[in-house]
Design a protein around this motif. Structure first.
Motif, PDB file in Angstrom:
ATOM      1  N   ASN A  90       0.800  -1.222   0.000  1.00  0.00           N
ATOM      2  CA  ASN A  90       0.000   0.000   0.000  1.00  0.00           C
ATOM      3  C   ASN A  90       0.836   1.277   0.000  1.00  0.00           C
ATOM      4  OD1 ASN A  90      -3.020  -0.714   0.255  1.00  0.00           O
ATOM      5  ND2 ASN A  90      -1.923  -2.197   1.492  1.00  0.00           N
ATOM      6  N   ARG A  91       2.127   1.122  -0.187  1.00  0.00           N
ATOM      7  CA  ARG A  91       2.974   2.305  -0.325  1.00  0.00           C
ATOM      8  C   ARG A  91       2.826   2.853  -1.723  1.00  0.00           C
ATOM      9  NH1 ARG A  91       7.111  -0.202   3.338  1.00  0.00           N
ATOM     10  NH2 ARG A  91       6.814   1.009   5.217  1.00  0.00           N
ATOM     11  N   PRO A  92       2.846   4.113  -1.945  1.00  0.00           N
ATOM     12  CA  PRO A  92       3.169   5.182  -1.016  1.00  0.00           C
ATOM     13  C   PRO A  92       1.971   5.765  -0.292  1.00  0.00           C
ATOM     14  CG  PRO A  92       3.097   6.067  -3.215  1.00  0.00           C
ATOM     15  CD  PRO A  92       2.824   4.589  -3.324  1.00  0.00           C
ATOM     16  N   MET A  93       0.768   5.240  -0.530  1.00  0.00           N
ATOM     17  CA  MET A  93      -0.423   5.813   0.111  1.00  0.00           C
ATOM     18  C   MET A  93      -0.416   5.618   1.617  1.00  0.00           C
ATOM     19  SD  MET A  93      -1.157   4.418  -3.045  1.00  0.00           S
ATOM     20  CE  MET A  93      -1.461   2.782  -2.514  1.00  0.00           C
ATOM     21  N   LEU A  94       0.121   4.501   2.084  1.00  0.00           N
ATOM     22  CA  LEU A  94       0.120   4.168   3.503  1.00  0.00           C
ATOM     23  C   LEU A  94       1.567   4.147   3.981  1.00  0.00           C
ATOM     24  CD1 LEU A  94      -1.690   3.293   5.881  1.00  0.00           C
ATOM     25  CD2 LEU A  94      -1.337   0.936   5.155  1.00  0.00           C
TER      26      LEU A  94
END
Length: 140
Positions: free
Chosen positions: A119-123
């Motif tokens: 889930n990077r870069p969103m998380l």
């Protein structure tokens, strides 16, 4: 083609009160996160985002869907993007932690780092999850 529901009143706030969410605002957010949406058409109609076109890889498709869907004011994302398979998403419910999601969905609590990486870069942190947030689950 897929339709993915999101929680309209949750997520990252990209606009000020009274300012409508636009395709340009979403495209700027994708660009800020280094997600390649050059060959995507993005349209916003009320609280639904429509995506069509192409992306470099399945991971890009899934990250783009989640990035635009987890924006405050978005209730659904409808996409028509060719892919190698259906994304595996999970919606956070009260009491969830990345470890508990990893244990129940991936069979091992230690795989919480795999969820974080997917889930990077969103998380950026395991502490940043919230009720109603939709996350990618890594392919097993």
């Amino acid at each position: 083609m897929g339709k993915w529901p999101f929680v309209k009143g949750r997520g990252k706030v990209l606009t000020n009160d009274g300012v409508d969410l636009t395709a340009d605002i979403l495209r700027d957010e994708l660009r800020r996160l280094d997600l390649d949406a050059r060959h995507l058409s993005i349209q916003v109609q009320d609280d639904v985002v429509f995506l069509s076109g192409g992306v470099p890889a399945q991971d890009d498709k899934e990250r783009i869907i989640l990035t635009v869907g987890n924006v405050h004011g978005v209730a659904a994302v409808i996409e028509d993007i060719p892919s190698a398979g259906e994304p595996s998403f999970y919606t956070i419910v009260p009491g969830d932690t990345l470890k508990s999601v990893a244990a129940t969905r991936l069979g091992c609590a230690d795989r919480c780092q795999d969820i974080l990486a997917a889930n990077r870069p969103m998380l950026a942190s395991a502490d940043m999850i919230y009720r109603g947030q939709v996350l990618r689950l890594p392919h097993v």
